[in-house]
Design a protein around this motif. Structure first.
Motif, PDB file in Angstrom:
ATOM      1  N   TYR A 105       0.793  -1.219   0.000  1.00  0.00           N
ATOM      2  CA  TYR A 105       0.000   0.000   0.000  1.00  0.00           C
ATOM      3  C   TYR A 105       0.833   1.279   0.000  1.00  0.00           C
ATOM      4  O   TYR A 105       0.549   2.207  -0.732  1.00  0.00           O
ATOM      5  CB  TYR A 105      -0.958   0.007   1.192  1.00  0.00           C
ATOM      6  CG  TYR A 105      -1.915   1.165   1.160  1.00  0.00           C
ATOM      7  CD1 TYR A 105      -2.816   1.296   0.112  1.00  0.00           C
ATOM      8  CD2 TYR A 105      -1.903   2.130   2.144  1.00  0.00           C
ATOM      9  CE1 TYR A 105      -3.689   2.372   0.054  1.00  0.00           C
ATOM     10  CE2 TYR A 105      -2.772   3.204   2.097  1.00  0.00           C
ATOM     11  CZ  TYR A 105      -3.666   3.320   1.049  1.00  0.00           C
ATOM     12  OH  TYR A 105      -4.526   4.377   0.985  1.00  0.00           O
ATOM     13  N   ARG A 121      -1.891  -3.245   2.801  1.00  0.00           N
ATOM     14  CA  ARG A 121      -3.318  -3.338   3.115  1.00  0.00           C
ATOM     15  C   ARG A 121      -3.582  -4.775   3.503  1.00  0.00           C
ATOM     16  O   ARG A 121      -3.072  -5.710   2.885  1.00  0.00           O
ATOM     17  CB  ARG A 121      -4.182  -2.980   1.904  1.00  0.00           C
ATOM     18  CG  ARG A 121      -4.355  -1.514   1.675  1.00  0.00           C
ATOM     19  CD  ARG A 121      -5.383  -1.170   0.601  1.00  0.00           C
ATOM     20  NE  ARG A 121      -5.437  -2.079  -0.527  1.00  0.00           N
ATOM     21  CZ  ARG A 121      -6.405  -3.001  -0.722  1.00  0.00           C
ATOM     22  NH1 ARG A 121      -7.403  -3.137   0.118  1.00  0.00           N
ATOM     23  NH2 ARG A 121      -6.364  -3.787  -1.780  1.00  0.00           N
ATOM     24  N   ARG A 163      -6.590   6.468   2.533  1.00  0.00           N
ATOM     25  CA  ARG A 163      -7.366   5.219   2.444  1.00  0.00           C
ATOM     26  C   ARG A 163      -8.872   5.504   2.493  1.00  0.00           C
ATOM     27  O   ARG A 163      -9.648   4.896   1.754  1.00  0.00           O
ATOM     28  CB  ARG A 163      -6.962   4.260   3.563  1.00  0.00           C
ATOM     29  CG  ARG A 163      -7.651   2.927   3.474  1.00  0.00           C
ATOM     30  CD  ARG A 163      -7.239   2.174   2.217  1.00  0.00           C
ATOM     31  NE  ARG A 163      -8.095   1.008   2.043  1.00  0.00           N
ATOM     32  CZ  ARG A 163      -8.642   0.647   0.900  1.00  0.00           C
ATOM     33  NH1 ARG A 163      -8.405   1.323  -0.203  1.00  0.00           N
ATOM     34  NH2 ARG A 163      -9.412  -0.414   0.836  1.00  0.00           N
ATOM     35  N   HIS A 172      -8.035   1.698  -5.005  1.00  0.00           N
ATOM     36  CA  HIS A 172      -6.852   1.852  -4.163  1.00  0.00           C
ATOM     37  C   HIS A 172      -5.608   1.837  -5.018  1.00  0.00           C
ATOM     38  O   HIS A 172      -5.616   1.352  -6.146  1.00  0.00           O
ATOM     39  CB  HIS A 172      -6.781   0.782  -3.065  1.00  0.00           C
ATOM     40  CG  HIS A 172      -6.728  -0.609  -3.590  1.00  0.00           C
ATOM     41  ND1 HIS A 172      -7.864  -1.354  -3.795  1.00  0.00           N
ATOM     42  CD2 HIS A 172      -5.691  -1.387  -3.975  1.00  0.00           C
ATOM     43  CE1 HIS A 172      -7.526  -2.534  -4.269  1.00  0.00           C
ATOM     44  NE2 HIS A 172      -6.217  -2.582  -4.397  1.00  0.00           N
TER      45      HIS A 172
END
Length: 188
Positions: A105, A121, A163, A172
């Motif tokens: 992430y 994540r 996020r 994402h």
């Protein structure tokens, strides 16, 4: 930064000097007796942004720096483990939560403290134990409950804000940033 050695691990000499070896771009600690070089490289911090039912896992630190403040479960990678193993181990050790990694992430460079942070994540598999000794408490926070004023580091705030925005947009990405310039690059 780790403390400098006092003796050479190759020959035992105490004649350690700091110099730039021929052909090298950096100054290094070197044994004057046997010429062995000591490398002091950045440390990798790995952790997880664990999500469960729209909530985010945070741990309230029981140790310095930033004791009493909230952060993601993360810590130093150990020799012999992958960065994913380190992230899952640190998440479990600090929070008592078993997680499953979904994707990388955020990669964050903190050159001033010789550290690189890699956050994944992840989603909750199970809560298996009480938080570890580095954690006062763990909690899953809904977005409106997040303790913004009590977050340990600005990078945690940025990560959580990003996020939440992504979830609103239904997507994402992977992010690369640096503390020195404040730059943030989206990689996907």
């Amino acid at each position: 930064m780790s403390p400098s050695p006092r003796y050479c691990c190759q020959c035992g000499s105490a004649e350690l000097v700091r110099r730039r070896p021929s052909g090298d771009s950096h100054e290094r600690l070197q044994c004057a007796a046997c010429q062995h070089l000591f490398y002091d490289n950045p440390r990798i911090i790995a952790g997880c942004l664990v999500e469960h039912q729209g909530r985010y896992l945070l741990c309230r630190r029981a140790i310095e720096p930033r004791c009493g403040y909230w952060t993601l479960p993360a810590g130093f990678m150990e020799n012999g483990e992958s960065v994913e193993q380190a992230a899952l181990r640190e998440t479990w050790e600090e929070s008592g939560v078993r997680a499953r990694i979904l994707a990388p992430y955020s990669l964050f460079n903190a050159a001033t403290v010789n550290q690189v942070y890699l956050i994944f994540r992840a989603d909750l598999l199970e809560i298996t134990a009480a938080p570890g000794p580095e954690t006062l408490e763990r909690r899953f926070f809904a977005p409106q409950e997040l303790p913004w004023a009590d977050l340990a580091y600005p990078s945690i705030r940025q990560l959580l804000e990003r996020r939440m925005q992504e979830q609103t947009l239904g997507r994402h990405g992977l992010y690369l940033g640096t503390a020195d310039s404040g730059q943030l690059h989206t990689l996907g």
